[in-house]
Design a protein around this motif. Sequence first.
Motif, PDB file in Angstrom:
ATOM      1  N   ASP A  50      -7.424  -3.072  -2.951  1.00 27.95           N
ATOM      2  CA  ASP A  50      -6.517  -3.722  -1.915  1.00 27.95           C
ATOM      3  C   ASP A  50      -7.387  -5.172  -1.603  1.00 27.95           C
ATOM      4  O   ASP A  50      -8.273  -5.152  -1.455  1.00 27.95           O
ATOM      5  CB  ASP A  50      -6.518  -3.039  -0.709  1.00 27.95           C
ATOM      6  N   TYR A 105      -6.822   1.728  -6.532  1.00 24.00           N
ATOM      7  CA  TYR A 105      -6.068   0.567  -5.784  1.00 24.00           C
ATOM      8  C   TYR A 105      -7.225  -0.325  -5.291  1.00 24.00           C
ATOM      9  O   TYR A 105      -7.716   0.072  -4.178  1.00 24.00           O
ATOM     10  CB  TYR A 105      -5.128   1.054  -4.859  1.00 24.00           C
ATOM     11  N   SER A 135       0.853  -1.291  -0.174  1.00 23.16           N
ATOM     12  CA  SER A 135      -0.171  -0.011   0.016  1.00 23.16           C
ATOM     13  C   SER A 135       0.967   1.380   0.009  1.00 23.16           C
ATOM     14  O   SER A 135       0.672   2.173  -0.649  1.00 23.16           O
ATOM     15  CB  SER A 135      -0.785  -0.108   1.274  1.00 23.16           C
TER      16      SER A 135
HETATM   17 MG   LIG Z   1      -1.917  -2.711   2.402  1.00 25.60          MG
END
Ligand SMILES: [Mg+2]
Lengths: 267, 782
Positions: A105, A103, A46
């Motif tokens: 995750d 993104y 991340s």
């Molecule tokens: Mg992460």
Amino acid sequence: MSNKEQYLVRTEPFYQAQGREVILYEAAYAARLPVMLKGPTGCGKSRFVEYMAWKLGKPLITVACNEDMTASDLVGRYLLDANGTRWLDGPLTTAARMGAICYLDEIVEARQDTTVVIHPLTDHRRTLPLDKKGELIEAHPDFQLVISYTPGYQSLMKDLKQSTKQRFTAFDFDYPEAALETQIVAQESGLDAATAATLIKIAQTARNLKGHGLDEGISTRLVVYAATLIKRGVPPQDACRMAMVRPITDDADIRATLDHAVDASFA
Amino acid sequence: MVTGVRQVPDARGRSYAHPQVQAAWQALDCGFAAVADVFEECMNAALASFSKPQLDAYLEAARVIGKLGRGPEPLLAFLEEWPTVAAAASGDQEPLLPQVMGTIRVMQKSPNSKAITPFLQTLAAVARRLQSAEQIEVYLDIALNLMARTTGSIHGHHTTFPSPGLPHFLEQAPRLLSLLSTAGLRNWTDYGIRNYANHPERQIDYFSLQSADSHAVLQRERHGTLFADVERKLDLYLRALWRDAEQLVPYSTAFDELRKPIPYFDKLGMRVPDVFDDVQGPRGAIGGLERYRAVLAHMAGHRRWSSSIIADNYSPFQRMAVEFFEDCRIETLLIREYPGLRRIFLALHPLPGEAECDPETTSCLRHRLAMLSYALLDPQHPYTNPQLLEFTARFHETLGEGTSSTREMADLALSYVARTRRQSDQFAKVHFDNTVIDYRDDNRHLWQYIEDSDDEEFFDDPVKQNKKPAEVLSLPPRRYPEWDYQSQTYRPDWASVYEALHPSGNAADIDRLLEKHAALARHLKRLLDLLKPQDKVRIRYQEEGSDLDLDIAISSLIDYKCGVAPDPRINMSHRTDGRSIDVLLLLDLSESLNGQVGGQVGQKVGAGGTAGQTILELSQEAVSLLAWAIDCLGDAYAIAGFRSNTRHEVRYQHIKGFSERWDDTVKARLAAMEAGWSTRMGAALRHAGHYLAARPAEKKILLLLPDGEPADIDVTEPGHLRSDARKAVEELAAKGVTTFCLSLDPNADEYVRDIFGKRWRVLDRIERLPETLPSLYMELTR
Ligand SMILES: [Mg+2]
Ligand SMILES: Nc1ncnc2c1ncn2[C@@H]1O[C@H](COP(=O)(O)OP(=O)(O)OP(=O)(O)O)[C@@H](O)[C@H]1O
């Protein structure tokens, strides 16, 4: 709503490169290729995306996927208000319209049908059909899709389909080698390098047990936690037990072994 | 009475120079020449240590023992041993002698008079171990208890047969007590009495330490940390801290008192003792587990940093010095990795005093090296010897920040031996005290021999002993413990489970059975379809959902427009219904399965069953249907059967494995199902459970189909196997395996409740088994 400003990463995040991932990512972005980040939990995936978004000066929209997540949570849904129903864009739609890096995750955590909606965005079409609304969105030229994926962490039931995997370029992340990881921990927590090195050593003993009673070793994130506690005055042994050993296992034998490693690591 | 003694001339007339000895001999009134031969010696020892009243008591006791009619041996043993016993229990020997004499009298009155001799012969050794009259009395009590409970009970006769085990027990007593506390000895003895009171041969095997379970129980009762109890921790330790995955092999310390084996490693693994006692040293207490870790760390260090060198060029002294230096190099490097190890090593390392060894009379090289070794590990060592200080400095200099090498240590060691050489190093008398560092291995890996030497034999020997046995064709049995509810302990390695593939028959038979139940199968199929994982299930009335539920949205909108509070739950969502189930179907294949269905009292043969069918055939049908049903559902399943013929032969027959498909091979095995023997349920449950426990599914189910209570022909005690089965069910639950019992015995309620708690069902009408079994399964897994 789609205020681009609010998604920009304003200050430079600290990211310690492990190899040539920064240059390679820039190349992938330049070609607008979708990216998959593989690697164990808490190893910096991340953080890397955040850093790249900052470096490229693009907005970043992060979605943490979970078991209850459905395609509508990504794409959008109708809501009810005084005038009847109203459509609300989901984060993926927002990103595609605005030209952000999106993104996702732990995408495998989401339900199977979720992964299918990203397919048209990841090939040459770069489109997102909003079936319920009857709209086809052309992705903004700056839009890019990034997903993260922790192999072997979920049950056998949860794995990405080949047809999904083969739409991405991929980066293999792992816990950095000891010297680098020490530097990361020292930098993140402000702890001295020698103690940070000892913490890394303990983390590595646990990583040696992966597959032998541990699903996952002690992550960089947990080491940073322990370092932060020590920096705040918690005795090192206590900090290690609390931030590094206790969270990862309930197995008494493993706990005893790691506790011993903690004791043996501090003179 | 005792043949061979009468012919010898009576020794009563023997005369002794010392008047006191002469008087004592008279008082003893003994005719045995063998006693007369040693009497003077014994008396001298007694005179030296006994007061007058003690001496009188000693002689009086001896006189009684001489007249027992058991020949000279008991008297010889007593005369020679008693002073030692009295010394060991010094201070309070007064109450002890009457106790001992009392014990002898009880033996004499029982059929066990033969045991008096071994009793007296080992008493001194026992006393040396126990060191107090109180403890010796406990020992006497244990022996008498053993005698009372094993005498005359054979074949129900009355006190006619001597205890078969007692003399053996008495012979083994010193060895037993070197390993066990008196409490442990009592447990060990109790176990033998409980299990072998009625088996003279096995009792003898047990009490003479010949049988496997005798060793196993001894091991269990030992003091200290048992390898078996910490094995997993040690594996984890090696792997986590040293990245070493070497096999650990324990060696026995109990049965090898002479050689005192030392840890070592070779191609076959790391050898460590089977038990470590805690040590309470002057520099801290170290538990057994820490001692194991020290041993493993040391060996792991050698494996990482040591190389081997040619031994032929070195003298034995030089080799010893090389080993000391190299061991210290390894430990220094280990401490660098984990500084906390220093405390453990130092606490276990002897700290010899500088003046402990006299170089005028004794070879002191070992002593010098042991001090040096300590100094190399502890910067705060107390030594002042200049040579020691010099070599300590040179050692640290050689290591520097690097790892140095075995080679460099060898050079340093040679120069050390040359510099500190003393004439007396050659002496035969070597100073050993306080020089043995018992967490270090024997360093066999360090030396390479070009020529065969005498040493070679020593190094070869254990390797030969540990040769792998020739490849065995059939699977060796797996041994499982059995729960003994009377003592609330496990009988270790009690039941041997042999696993084999079930023989095959004709697969078509099973297909025929399935056809016969075609109507039932159709009915089941409808139910199965309901159960089957449906990719999507709609959930309505959701505040947050994936789709707008139009019906509700419209009515909410109407409410809203009318000014009524609308229902906010206007969405719906979908849930995918996954099943993660592994099930093992365990069939009781014991003899009773051969019974006829119609033959059972009060059983009416219903429509499903055919008159004259056996329970076995019915089970076959039921299992086939269930297998077919589970296959439709897509759950992973295995099928196995079991039966037993004493604890030495529990058969576990594999019919279908988890990875096998429901195909002709499996059907053929099912078709050949046969019944025989008994039902040792616990062992079979444990074995089946170990397979299930290794499965990945969220829900692991063991479905057991017994047709009677647990029983076996070698168990007479009612309730034993039942309590063992209950224990096995508890063990499985702890491993995440749910056990469910569908009993084919209509009168099973009482014992199945006892064993399975709430998880059971009794089949009242056995002919309905084919439909009950699959529906039960569906209910259980809904
Ligand atoms: Mg992460
Ligand atoms: N290369 C790195 N540079 C800087 N910090 C790092 C790096 N690697 C790890 N970290 C530290 O580790 C923490 C965890 O990293 P991050 O949140 O990126 O993990 P992740 O791989 O995304 O984990 P998860 O899969 O659990 O989401 C960060 O907050 C940061 O403190």
